[in-house]
Design an enzyme around this catalytic site. Structure first.
Site, PDB file in Angstrom:
ATOM      1  N   ASP A 104     109.587 -58.592  11.725  1.00  0.00           N
ATOM      2  CA  ASP A 104     110.034 -57.622  10.704  1.00  0.00           C
ATOM      3  C   ASP A 104     109.227 -57.235   9.488  1.00  0.00           C
ATOM      4  OD1 ASP A 104     110.052 -60.205   9.644  1.00  0.00           O
ATOM      5  OD2 ASP A 104     112.343 -60.131   9.103  1.00  0.00           O
ATOM      6  N   ASP A 107     104.686 -60.090   4.758  1.00  0.00           N
ATOM      7  CA  ASP A 107     104.697 -60.266   3.183  1.00  0.00           C
ATOM      8  C   ASP A 107     103.484 -60.965   3.020  1.00  0.00           C
ATOM      9  OD1 ASP A 107     106.318 -60.211   1.086  1.00  0.00           O
ATOM     10  OD2 ASP A 107     106.736 -62.560   1.274  1.00  0.00           O
ATOM     11  N   LYS A 136     104.003 -55.237   3.118  1.00  0.00           N
ATOM     12  CA  LYS A 136     103.850 -55.242   1.736  1.00  0.00           C
ATOM     13  C   LYS A 136     102.305 -55.481   1.329  1.00  0.00           C
ATOM     14  CE  LYS A 136     108.534 -57.187   0.452  1.00  0.00           C
ATOM     15  NZ  LYS A 136     109.055 -58.377   0.026  1.00  0.00           N
ATOM     16  N   PHE A 157     111.798 -57.294  -2.957  1.00  0.00           N
ATOM     17  CA  PHE A 157     112.479 -57.961  -2.050  1.00  0.00           C
ATOM     18  C   PHE A 157     113.733 -56.965  -1.195  1.00  0.00           C
ATOM     19  CE2 PHE A 157     115.935 -60.641  -0.131  1.00  0.00           C
ATOM     20  CZ  PHE A 157     115.254 -61.410   0.590  1.00  0.00           C
ATOM     21  N   ASP A 164     117.397 -60.565   5.631  1.00  0.00           N
ATOM     22  CA  ASP A 164     118.350 -60.974   5.107  1.00  0.00           C
ATOM     23  C   ASP A 164     118.197 -61.505   3.703  1.00  0.00           C
ATOM     24  OD1 ASP A 164     116.849 -63.186   6.027  1.00  0.00           O
ATOM     25  OD2 ASP A 164     118.300 -64.340   5.147  1.00  0.00           O
ATOM     26  N   ARG A 170     122.038 -58.801   7.040  1.00  0.00           N
ATOM     27  CA  ARG A 170     121.156 -58.204   8.386  1.00  0.00           C
ATOM     28  C   ARG A 170     121.851 -57.445   9.033  1.00  0.00           C
ATOM     29  NH1 ARG A 170     117.284 -62.394   9.196  1.00  0.00           N
ATOM     30  NH2 ARG A 170     117.821 -64.691   8.823  1.00  0.00           N
TER      31      ARG A 170
HETATM   32  P1  IMP Z   1     105.534 -64.028   5.333  1.00  0.00           P
HETATM   33  O1  IMP Z   1     105.353 -64.324   3.878  1.00  0.00           O
HETATM   34  O2  IMP Z   1     104.551 -62.881   5.692  1.00  0.00           O
HETATM   35  O3  IMP Z   1     105.010 -65.116   6.079  1.00  0.00           O
HETATM   36  O4  IMP Z   1     106.946 -63.774   5.537  1.00  0.00           O
HETATM   37  C1  IMP Z   1     107.609 -64.648   6.276  1.00  0.00           C
HETATM   38  C2  IMP Z   1     108.956 -63.932   6.485  1.00  0.00           C
HETATM   39  O5  IMP Z   1     109.843 -64.110   5.421  1.00  0.00           O
HETATM   40  C3  IMP Z   1     109.362 -62.904   7.120  1.00  0.00           C
HETATM   41  O6  IMP Z   1     109.136 -62.647   8.459  1.00  0.00           O
HETATM   42  C4  IMP Z   1     110.548 -62.500   6.776  1.00  0.00           C
HETATM   43  O7  IMP Z   1     111.482 -62.985   7.697  1.00  0.00           O
HETATM   44  C5  IMP Z   1     110.839 -63.087   5.472  1.00  0.00           C
HETATM   45  N1  IMP Z   1     110.673 -61.916   4.256  1.00  0.00           N
HETATM   46  C6  IMP Z   1     109.457 -61.765   3.599  1.00  0.00           C
HETATM   47  N2  IMP Z   1     109.614 -60.770   2.647  1.00  0.00           N
HETATM   48  C7  IMP Z   1     111.043 -60.574   2.873  1.00  0.00           C
HETATM   49  C8  IMP Z   1     111.760 -59.726   2.207  1.00  0.00           C
HETATM   50  O8  IMP Z   1     111.564 -58.984   1.056  1.00  0.00           O
HETATM   51  N3  IMP Z   1     113.224 -59.814   2.454  1.00  0.00           N
HETATM   52  C9  IMP Z   1     113.808 -60.355   3.572  1.00  0.00           C
HETATM   53  N4  IMP Z   1     112.900 -61.552   4.176  1.00  0.00           N
HETATM   54  C10 IMP Z   1     111.592 -61.537   3.861  1.00  0.00           C
HETATM   55 MG    MG Z   2     110.946 -63.313   9.874  1.00  0.00          MG
END
Ligand code: IMP
Ligand code: MG
Length: 180
Positions: A104, A107, A136, A157, A164, A170
């Protein structure tokens, strides 16, 4: 401008349903082109990616398969700096396969980095590409890049379209960002 209230937080609209679906059509066109004579296996990271994966998969004309995995980290018995991760539901051998991972949002990049390096690459796939709906750039600190990106967004966020806040929102067909 219509606000969205989810639990204790207020969100404002960021991307409409038609903006999202138009962009997904473009990405699907690219994938159809890039994988014309291949049969990729899509690995979808749950939970947040279920809508993105469903909409993109409907627009593919190539022969392809899809599998859904949930990432969990477990505490090892020996102390280590990082807990190992495991991909629940991954029952295929990825050896020699053309893999397209769908998530999705990119981040911090931690989830994708760990999944690619700890789970996918050790199985020696033929190729690995990554597709994310949202990216991002200001939040990403791990050395991981997506090959297909829906939208680059601010480091705020977001919820909706599978994403979610504490399990909620969602279901929304559009994406909202936290009101400052
Ligand atoms: P990561 O920080 O790239 O490992 O992101 C891990 C997971 O955190 C993502 O796959 C999303 O499911 C969740 N996530 C990160 N940023 C957001 C946001 O802004 N809204 C909702 N879920 C998020
Ligand atoms: Mg995810």
């Amino acid at each position: 401008m219509s606000y969205l209230q989810v639990l204790d937080k207020t969100f404002i609209p960021l991307l409409s349903e038609s903006q999202i679906l138009d962009r997904i059509q473009n990405i699907a066109d690219e994938i159809n082109q890039d994988y014309k004579n291949k049969q990729p296996l899509f690995l979808v990271i749950l939970n947040g990616s279920f809508m993105f994966a469903s909409d993109i998969f409907k627009k593919l004309s190539i022969q392809s398969r899809i599998s859904f995995v949930k990432i969990a980290s477990y505490k090892g018995l020996v102390s280590s700096t990082e807990n190992p991760i495991t991909a629940i539901g991954l029952d295929q051998n990825l050896h020699g396969q053309d893999i397209i991972i769908l998530d999705d949002i990119l981040d911090t990049g931690k989830t994708l980095y760990r999944f690619v390096h700890d789970v996918v690459l050790p199985m020696h796939p033929n190729s690995v590409k990554i597709g994310v709906l949202l990216y991002k750039p200001k939040a990403c600190v791990f050395d991981i890049k997506a090959d297909y990106v829906g939208f680059e967004i601010d480091n705020r966020f977001v919820v909706g379209y599978g994403l979610d806040y504490d399990g909620y929102a969602r279901n929304l067909p559009e994406i909202y960002q936290l009101k400052s």
